[in-house]
Design a protein around this motif. Structure first.
Motif, short mmCIF file in Angstrom:
data_model
loop_
_atom_site.label_atom_id
_atom_site.label_comp_id
_atom_site.label_asym_id
_atom_site.label_seq_id
_atom_site.Cartn_x
_atom_site.Cartn_y
_atom_site.Cartn_z
N ARG A 215 6.05 -3.47 7.85
CA ARG A 215 5.09 -2.36 7.75
C ARG A 215 5.03 -1.58 9.07
O ARG A 215 5.07 -0.35 9.07
CB ARG A 215 3.72 -2.89 7.39
N VAL A 216 4.97 -2.32 10.17
CA VAL A 216 4.92 -1.67 11.48
C VAL A 216 6.22 -0.94 11.77
O VAL A 216 6.23 0.19 12.27
CB VAL A 216 4.63 -2.70 12.59
N ILE A 219 6.28 2.25 9.89
CA ILE A 219 5.43 3.25 10.54
C ILE A 219 6.15 3.86 11.74
O ILE A 219 6.11 5.08 11.96
CB ILE A 219 4.09 2.62 10.98
N ALA A 223 7.24 7.65 12.36
CA ALA A 223 6.82 8.33 13.59
C ALA A 223 8.01 8.94 14.32
O ALA A 223 7.91 10.03 14.91
CB ALA A 223 6.09 7.35 14.50
#
Length: 406
Positions: A215-216, A219, A223
Motif C-alpha cells: 500500500r505504501v 502511494i 506520488a
C-alpha cells in the motif's frame, strides 16, 4: 652477498604469490583475497578496460570540440587523463573493499554528511557550466558533490532502514523520506533532474527490500507520477526535455544526433578511429560515449556492454539471496541498483528512449569525479559482498571478516 639478495627477492615474491594466501592466513590481505567476490572484481576490471578503449575512441572528437585551437590538446588528451583517474580510482576501490563492514558503514555516514553539506553550497560556490551549477572548484579541478553523495547516501540509508529491526516504533520511513526530499530539492536547484530520479528510485527500491507494505509502495509510485507531472508544468528544465522527447519540440539535436551516430556503424562498427559522426556529438566522451561505441565498434559491442552491466547487477542480487544481515543486504542491493540504474538511463538516452539527462555511463565515460565516486561505490559493494567461502553458514552464527553477528 648475491645469495642473500636472491633469498630476499624469493621471499618477497613468495609473499606476493596468491597461491600462498592459504585458508589459515589471517592477515588483512589474506582474508581479503579469500573473501572478495573475484568474479565481480573481474567483471568490473573488464568494464574499466572497455571504458578506456571507448574514451580513446571518443578523445579525438572531444579534444577537437573543447581544445579551442590549443596545441596542448593532443588527440588522446582525454584518454591520457582517464588513465590517471583510473590509476587513482582503482587503488581507492581496492582499499575500501578491504574494510570491514563496520568501518565501511562509519566512513559512509561521515562521507554522506560531508557531501550533503557541500551539496548545499554548490549553488553559492559553484561555477555555471552549460546552464547547470553542479560542481565546486577545488583548485586542481572541479568536484561534483552529488556523484560522491550517491554511494554514501545508499549505505547511510541502508543503516537507517535497518534500525527498524531493533525498534519498530522508530519513525524510520518518514525520516528517510525527509532526507530524500532534502537531497531532491538541492539537486533540482542545480538543476540535475536525472540524479534526482536516481536518488528517489533507489530509495523506493530499498524501502521495498526493507519490507514496506504494498500500500505504501503504491502511494509512493502514485506520488512519483504526480511529481513528474508537476515538474513538467512548474520546472522549466523538465518541461523542455519532456516536450523534446515526447513531441519533438525544441532543440533535439543532441539525442537525435546521438542515435544517428550509434547506428552509423551498423552491426560490427566502422573500426577503431574510423568514426566521423562522433565529431558532431556534444559531450562525445561523457554523456554520449555509448553512441561513439556504436559507431566505431558496432551494435554488437553496445549489446555486450549492456549485458555486462546486467551481469554485474544479477551477480550481486543473486549472491544476496542468502544474506541474513539486513544492513548488508540493503547496502549492497542499493549500491548495485544505483549503479545499474545510472547505466540504464544513460543507454536509454543514447537510443532515444529517454530525454537527455546529462548522466555519465559508469566506468565507461570520461570523468574524474565520476571515476572516483564509482570506485568508492564499487569498493563499498565489494566490502559488503565479501564472504569467506570456507565457512559454513549457520542460521545462528555467521562469521564475517573477523566480525560476529547473531
Amino acid at each position: 652477498m648475491i645469495g642473500s639478495i636472491s633469498g630476499q627477492i624469493k621471499a618477497k615474491a613468495a609473499r606476493l604469490d596468491p597461491s600462498n594466501y592459504g585458508r589459515s592466513d589471517t592477515s588483512a590481505v589474506g582474508r581479503w583475497f579469500w573473501e572478495i567476490d573475484k568474479v565481480l572484481l573481474l567483471l568490473l576490471a573488464v568494464l574499466i578496460g572497455m571504458g578506456l578503449i571507448a574514451v580513446a575512441a571518443a578523445s579525438p572528437a572531444a579534444g577537437e570540440r573543447y581544445s579551442g585551437g590549443s596545441v596542448r590538446f593532443s588527440e588522446l588528451h582525454y584518454f591520457y587523463r582517464q588513465i590517471v583517474w583510473i590509476g587513482v580510482g582503482v587503488p581507492v576501490m581496492i582499499a575500501i573493499s578491504m574494510m570491514s563492514r563496520e568501518r565501511a558503514k562509519r566512513m559512509s555516514l561521515v562521507g554522506a554528511a560531508i557531501f550533503f553539506t557541500l551539496l548545499i553550497f554548490v549553488p553559492i560556490l559553484g561555477p555555471e557550466v552549460n546552464g547547470a551549477t553542479r560542481w565546486i572548484d577545488i583548485g586542481i579541478g572541479q568536484l561534483q558533490p552529488s556523484e560522491f553523495l550517491k554511494p554514501f547516501f545508499v549505505v547511510s540509508m541502508a543503516w537507517l532502514l535497518s534500525l527498524r529491526e531493533q525498534d519498530k516504533s522508530l519513525p524510520i520511513f518518514p525520516l528517510s523520506a525527509v532526507l530524500v526530499g532534502a537531497v531532491a530539492v538541492l539537486l533540482m536547484k542545480q538543476p540535475d533532474f536525472g540524479s534526482t530520479i536516481i536518488f528517489a528510485s533507489v530509495w523506493i527500491a530499498m524501502l521495498a527490500l526493507a519490507g514496506v507494505s504494498l500500500r505504501v509502495l503504491g502511494i509512493l509510485a502514485a506520488a512519483a507520477v504526480v511529481g513528474v507531472i508537476l515538474a513538467y508544468f512548474f520546472y522549466p528544465v523538465a518541461t523542455v526535455r519532456i516536450d523534446g522527447f515526447l513531441f519533438g519540440e525544441g532543440d533535439n539535436f543532441q539525442v537525435e544526433n546521438a542515435m544517428r551516430t550509434l547506428t552509423a556503424g551498423g552491426l560490427f562498427g566502422m573500426g577503431p578511429g574510423a568514426g566521423t559522426r562522433k565529431f558532431g556529438l556534444p559531450e562525445p566522451h561523457t554523456d554520449y560515449i555509448f553512441s561513439v561505441i556504436g559507431e566505431e565498434f558496432g551494435l554488437i559491442a553496445c549489446l555486450a556492454i549492456a549485458c555486462l552491466y546486467l551481469t554485474i547487477v544479477a551477480r550481486v542480487l543473486i549472491k544476496l539471496l542468502d544474506e541474513d544481515n539486513s544492513f548488508a543486504l540493503l547496502a549492497a542491493a542499493g549500491l548495485v541498483i544505483e549503479f545499474g540504474l545510472q547505466a540504464l538511463i544513460n543507454m536509454m538516452v543514447n537510443v532515444q528512449l529517454a530525454p537527455s539527462k546529462g548522466m555519465t555511463l559508469p566506468f565507461i565515460s570520461y570523468g574524474g569525479s565520476s571515476m572516483l565516486a564509482l570506485s568508492i561505490g564499487m569498493g563499498l559493494l565489494l566490502a559488503f559482498t565479501r564472504r569467506n567461502p570456507y565457512l559454513t553458514r549457520s542460521p545462528y552464527v555467521v562469521k564475517w571478516s573477523g566480525e560476529q553477528t547473531a
